[in-house]
Structures are given as C-alpha cells and as structure tokens.
Enzyme design. Sequence first.
Site, PDB file in Angstrom:
ATOM      1  N   TYR A 185     -39.283 -33.890 -66.352  1.00 39.92           N
ATOM      2  CA  TYR A 185     -37.846 -33.581 -66.807  1.00 39.92           C
ATOM      3  C   TYR A 185     -37.273 -32.672 -65.496  1.00 39.92           C
ATOM      4  CZ  TYR A 185     -33.865 -31.432 -69.255  1.00 39.92           C
ATOM      5  OH  TYR A 185     -32.657 -31.003 -69.684  1.00 39.92           O
ATOM      6  N   GLY A 187     -36.023 -29.943 -64.586  1.00 37.53           N
ATOM      7  CA  GLY A 187     -36.265 -28.584 -64.674  1.00 37.53           C
ATOM      8  C   GLY A 187     -37.751 -28.062 -64.442  1.00 37.53           C
ATOM      9  N   LYS A 188     -38.697 -29.002 -64.686  1.00 36.80           N
ATOM     10  CA  LYS A 188     -40.057 -28.642 -64.553  1.00 36.80           C
ATOM     11  C   LYS A 188     -40.723 -28.249 -63.196  1.00 36.80           C
ATOM     12  CE  LYS A 188     -40.842 -29.892 -68.887  1.00 36.80           C
ATOM     13  NZ  LYS A 188     -40.555 -28.849 -70.052  1.00 36.80           N
ATOM     14  N   ASN A 189     -41.768 -27.763 -62.981  1.00 35.40           N
ATOM     15  CA  ASN A 189     -42.222 -27.348 -61.691  1.00 35.40           C
ATOM     16  C   ASN A 189     -42.374 -28.542 -60.809  1.00 35.40           C
ATOM     17  OD1 ASN A 189     -42.692 -25.162 -63.399  1.00 35.40           O
ATOM     18  ND2 ASN A 189     -44.437 -24.434 -61.582  1.00 35.40           N
ATOM     19  N   LEU A 190     -42.679 -29.892 -61.205  1.00 36.40           N
ATOM     20  CA  LEU A 190     -42.552 -31.078 -60.526  1.00 36.40           C
ATOM     21  C   LEU A 190     -41.584 -31.886 -61.427  1.00 36.40           C
ATOM     22  CD1 LEU A 190     -43.447 -32.737 -58.196  1.00 36.40           C
ATOM     23  CD2 LEU A 190     -45.294 -33.895 -59.743  1.00 36.40           C
TER      24      LEU A 190
END
Length: 375
Positions: A185, A187-190
């Site tokens: 998604y 906004g995730k770190n990746l």
Amino acid sequence: MNQQVPFTDLNAMTAEIRPAVRAAWDRLLDEGQFIGGRAVEQFERSWAQYCGTSHAVGVANGTDALQLTLMALGVGPGDEVVVPTNTFVATAEAVVLAGARPRFADVSPYTLQLTPETVEAAVTPRTRAVIVVHLYGQTADMDRICRFADGAGLTVVEDAAQAHGATWRGRRAGSIGAAGCFSFYPGKNLGAFGDAGAVVTSDPDLADRLLCLRDHGRATGSHHEHVAVGMNSRLDAVQAVVLSAKLARLDAWNEARRAVAARYAEAFEYGPVRLVEETPGTRGVYHLAVVRVPHRDLVQRRMAALGVQTGVHYPVPCHEQEGMRRYATRPLPVAELAAREVLSLPVFPHMGEEHVLRVCKALAEVLGSGGPDDG
Ligand SMILES: Cc1ncc(COP(=O)(O)O)c(C=O)c1O
C-alpha cells in the site's frame, strides 16, 4: 515555523525515484506486458533475495497475501487462526475470507506484540495457525513464538505488512515462519503507486500453490486448465517497476526512519512519554513511531492545533469492531487499554530535524512538561 508537520510525506520519496520509474514505464509501454512478465518476475526475485527466502509471489494487496497463504496452507472451514486483536482489521478479515475463524489474542503490555503466552491463551483444539503481526515495524519474539507453535502443532504465518526490512536476530521479518505476507500500500515502508502485495516463503510447494491460487487456480504452464478454485490476485507490471525502483532505497529510508525514532527516544528520555518498546532482538523499521498518552483524543486534537498531524493505530481493537464482534470470546485488557492510549507521531524518511523538534515541543507543551532543548 507555522507550517504543518505532516504525519507522512510520500512526495519526497516519489521525487527520488521518479526518473527511474519514468524510464521503466517507458520500457513497459514498448513491451506491452502489463500482467506478469519480466518486470514482475524481476521484482519477485529481488524481493525474495532481500527477504532471505527462496521465493516471492507477487499478489494484488496485503489482504490477499494473507488469504491466499491460508488457502495454500489448507486452512479453511472448521479451522481457527490466532491473530492479535490490535492490528489492522485485514489480518482478521483474511482469516474469515479463507473460511476459518479468527481467535483474537492479547499482546505484551510493553511491546504490544503477540507473545507465546497470549497466543497460548487463545488456542483451542481447532486452532491450526497463528498470524504474527510485526506491528509498527518491530517484530515479535519469533524464537519463543515459533517454539511454542511447533510444540502446539500450529503453522506460523507472518503479517509483515508494516515491517519491510525489519529483522529479528538478523533474519528479515517475513522469512521466519512458513510464509511472510506483505502489503505494498502506498504509505508502507515499501509502497507502490496503488495496491500491491507479496508472499515470501522458502517452501517451494507452498510457493507453487500460491502461484496457482493467485491466478484462478491455473495449472503451471497451462492457460485453460484450472486445478483449484483460486482468485484473481496478480501483481501488475506497472506496480512492480515502482517497487523495484523503491527497493533500491528501502534500507536508506528505513535508516532515516530509525534516526527519527532515535531522536524521539532521546528527547523523551526524561519524559513526558516513551515510545512503545522494541522486543529485544528486533531491529525495527519504524513504520510507525507510537507513544502512549492518557486522554489520547484530547492530546491528538491539541497537537493538531499546534500544527502537528498524528495518527492512531488502532483506536478500536478488532474484536470490538462490529463486523468482527461475533468472533470475540473474552476481554483482551492489554489491547483494549492500548487502543485508548496509542498515538502515532510523524515519522517518514525525509523528516527534517526542525520537524522532529516541533513534534517533541508540541507533545511536551500539550502534556504540560518541559520540552526538549532545541539548542
Ligand atoms: C498489519 C496489516 N495487515 C494487513 C494489511 C492489509 O494490506 P492491504 O491494505 O494491502 O490489503 C495492512 C495494511 O493496510 C496492515 O497494516
């Protein structure tokens, strides 16, 4: 100075990879292969290598990654799966979508992660698996949980949707249980430029079943033979090239997040709050930097008035959500209290020192104690 401190900032990350993504999209437009193909396989290879597993299977999102993993493990109707109640609802939703029942477990009051004791309290003779959520980008104590699960005959699935690159005693989140499930998604770190996900595993049979199930149950190498009832949950090439470009930056971005969290920890050494603790043995990637405060909603409103955006992960435990209440069996006091107190502070790779200081000062002002020295 009066500029808002945002909760996160994806634009700065996008700016870093924009030229690489543009070039890769140009190549894709020439090739015309938008589902599967070279770009997806290349990302799957890189992601497996990064996680330290032999396989990565790209899927449409993190919820599907969990559901497909349970399906591929043969977990379904009549089975129960232990999940922590303080997670994004998708962890429990995937269990229900796979046809099984979630068994909600409480967590450690210090780390807010599952422990063998809280898992054990939720296990019944019907329990087949436990989904360990590496909440906030930290990890649970995987040695102790895996030892307990082995003894109890449970399969361990990792929900690493918030923990891209985190390690437990040197091993990557997602590579320790039977399978690790990721959400990409934005906004995730990746994060992709849309929905995307993956499952990593070092079990070749499980990987084969996942490949089959994500693509309508197709037999390997066949177009018209369907050997199982699967799903349409494929990772598309447009997202795969974004993920490949961002993967090259992931370690640096995670380090930058860790540096922000370290500044918070330093600033809060003598109060007014503490970050939720890391499990000893974890190297966390601070998807979220979470503190606990009394009167959280009021604190959040006052922080907003001082120009600092914050978040809450999560205000309602899963077992108290209307759609999940029928699976609730008992109170889970640690998670219930945490839901009233947790407050997620801004943390993102390009967060400047002046923003960190403003968050610390605002929190100190709101909580009525001295702020950190801004020199
Ligand atoms: C812990 C956890 N599990 C599962 C998911 C579901 O992922 P997705 O939104 O990609 O389906 C998320 C993210 O949203 C998450 O944070």
